[in-house]
Design a protein around this motif. Structure first.
Motif, mmCIF file in Angstrom:
data_model
loop_
_atom_site.group_PDB
_atom_site.id
_atom_site.type_symbol
_atom_site.label_atom_id
_atom_site.label_comp_id
_atom_site.label_asym_id
_atom_site.label_seq_id
_atom_site.Cartn_x
_atom_site.Cartn_y
_atom_site.Cartn_z
ATOM 1 N N MET A 1 6.657 -12.874 -16.427
ATOM 2 C CA MET A 1 6.427 -11.636 -15.601
ATOM 3 C C MET A 1 4.834 -11.565 -15.532
ATOM 4 N N THR A 2 4.260 -11.401 -14.153
ATOM 5 C CA THR A 2 2.975 -11.206 -13.842
ATOM 6 C C THR A 2 2.565 -9.938 -14.358
ATOM 7 N N GLN A 3 1.344 -9.890 -15.160
ATOM 8 C CA GLN A 3 0.826 -8.876 -15.465
ATOM 9 C C GLN A 3 -0.511 -8.252 -14.725
ATOM 10 N N ALA A 4 -1.092 -9.299 -14.042
ATOM 11 C CA ALA A 4 -2.191 -8.630 -13.064
ATOM 12 C C ALA A 4 -2.103 -9.560 -11.845
ATOM 13 N N THR A 5 -2.644 -9.110 -10.685
ATOM 14 C CA THR A 5 -2.696 -9.666 -9.484
ATOM 15 C C THR A 5 -4.416 -9.567 -9.264
ATOM 16 N N LEU A 6 -4.821 -10.340 -8.804
ATOM 17 C CA LEU A 6 -6.340 -10.646 -8.229
ATOM 18 C C LEU A 6 -6.538 -11.268 -7.080
ATOM 19 N N TYR A 7 -7.116 -10.204 -6.085
ATOM 20 C CA TYR A 7 -7.623 -10.983 -4.679
ATOM 21 C C TYR A 7 -8.857 -11.296 -4.938
ATOM 22 N N ILE A 8 -9.113 -12.686 -4.669
ATOM 23 C CA ILE A 8 -10.505 -13.366 -5.027
ATOM 24 C C ILE A 8 -10.941 -14.104 -3.821
ATOM 25 N N PRO B 1 -13.765 -9.586 -7.190
ATOM 26 C CA PRO B 1 -12.284 -9.568 -7.058
ATOM 27 C C PRO B 1 -11.806 -8.059 -7.055
ATOM 28 N N GLN B 2 -10.298 -8.033 -6.338
ATOM 29 C CA GLN B 2 -9.918 -6.713 -6.314
ATOM 30 C C GLN B 2 -8.675 -6.824 -7.438
ATOM 31 N N ILE B 3 -8.660 -6.099 -8.394
ATOM 32 C CA ILE B 3 -7.808 -6.315 -9.542
ATOM 33 C C ILE B 3 -6.842 -5.237 -10.129
#
Length: 87
Positions: A1-8, A56-58
């Motif tokens: 399961m993905t715990q975090a999403t980062l826009y980079i 980043p947007q985290i």
């Protein structure tokens, strides 16, 4: 399961620092380059971040935490672990 999403942006030193911090903690994450996003996708993220413009947007789960400085503060205070445990 993905715990975090980062826009980079790949060349961004703060993005690299955020990824390194998450790697060190063993967090599963998805890093999405803003260069690979459509204008509509970027607009949708802007709504979720209250028009946060820097990277980043985290996100931890669905919660927007901000950029690297905010992520690092959460980590140092122990709040990041609590957020991750709650997922």
């Amino acid at each position: 399961m993905t715990q975090a999403t980062l826009y980079i942006k790949e060349e961004c030193p703060y993005c690299k620092a955020a990824i390194a911090l998450l790697n060190d903690k063993g967090v599963s994450y998805q890093a999405i380059s803003v260069y690979d996003m459509s204008a509509d996708e970027r607009a949708a993220v802007a709504v979720r971040t209250n028009n946060h413009r820097t990277v980043p947007q985290i996100f931890i789960g669905e919660t927007f935490v901000g950029g690297f400085d905010q992520l690092n503060k959460l980590n140092q205070s122990g709040e990041l672990d609590a957020m991750l445990d709650a997922l």
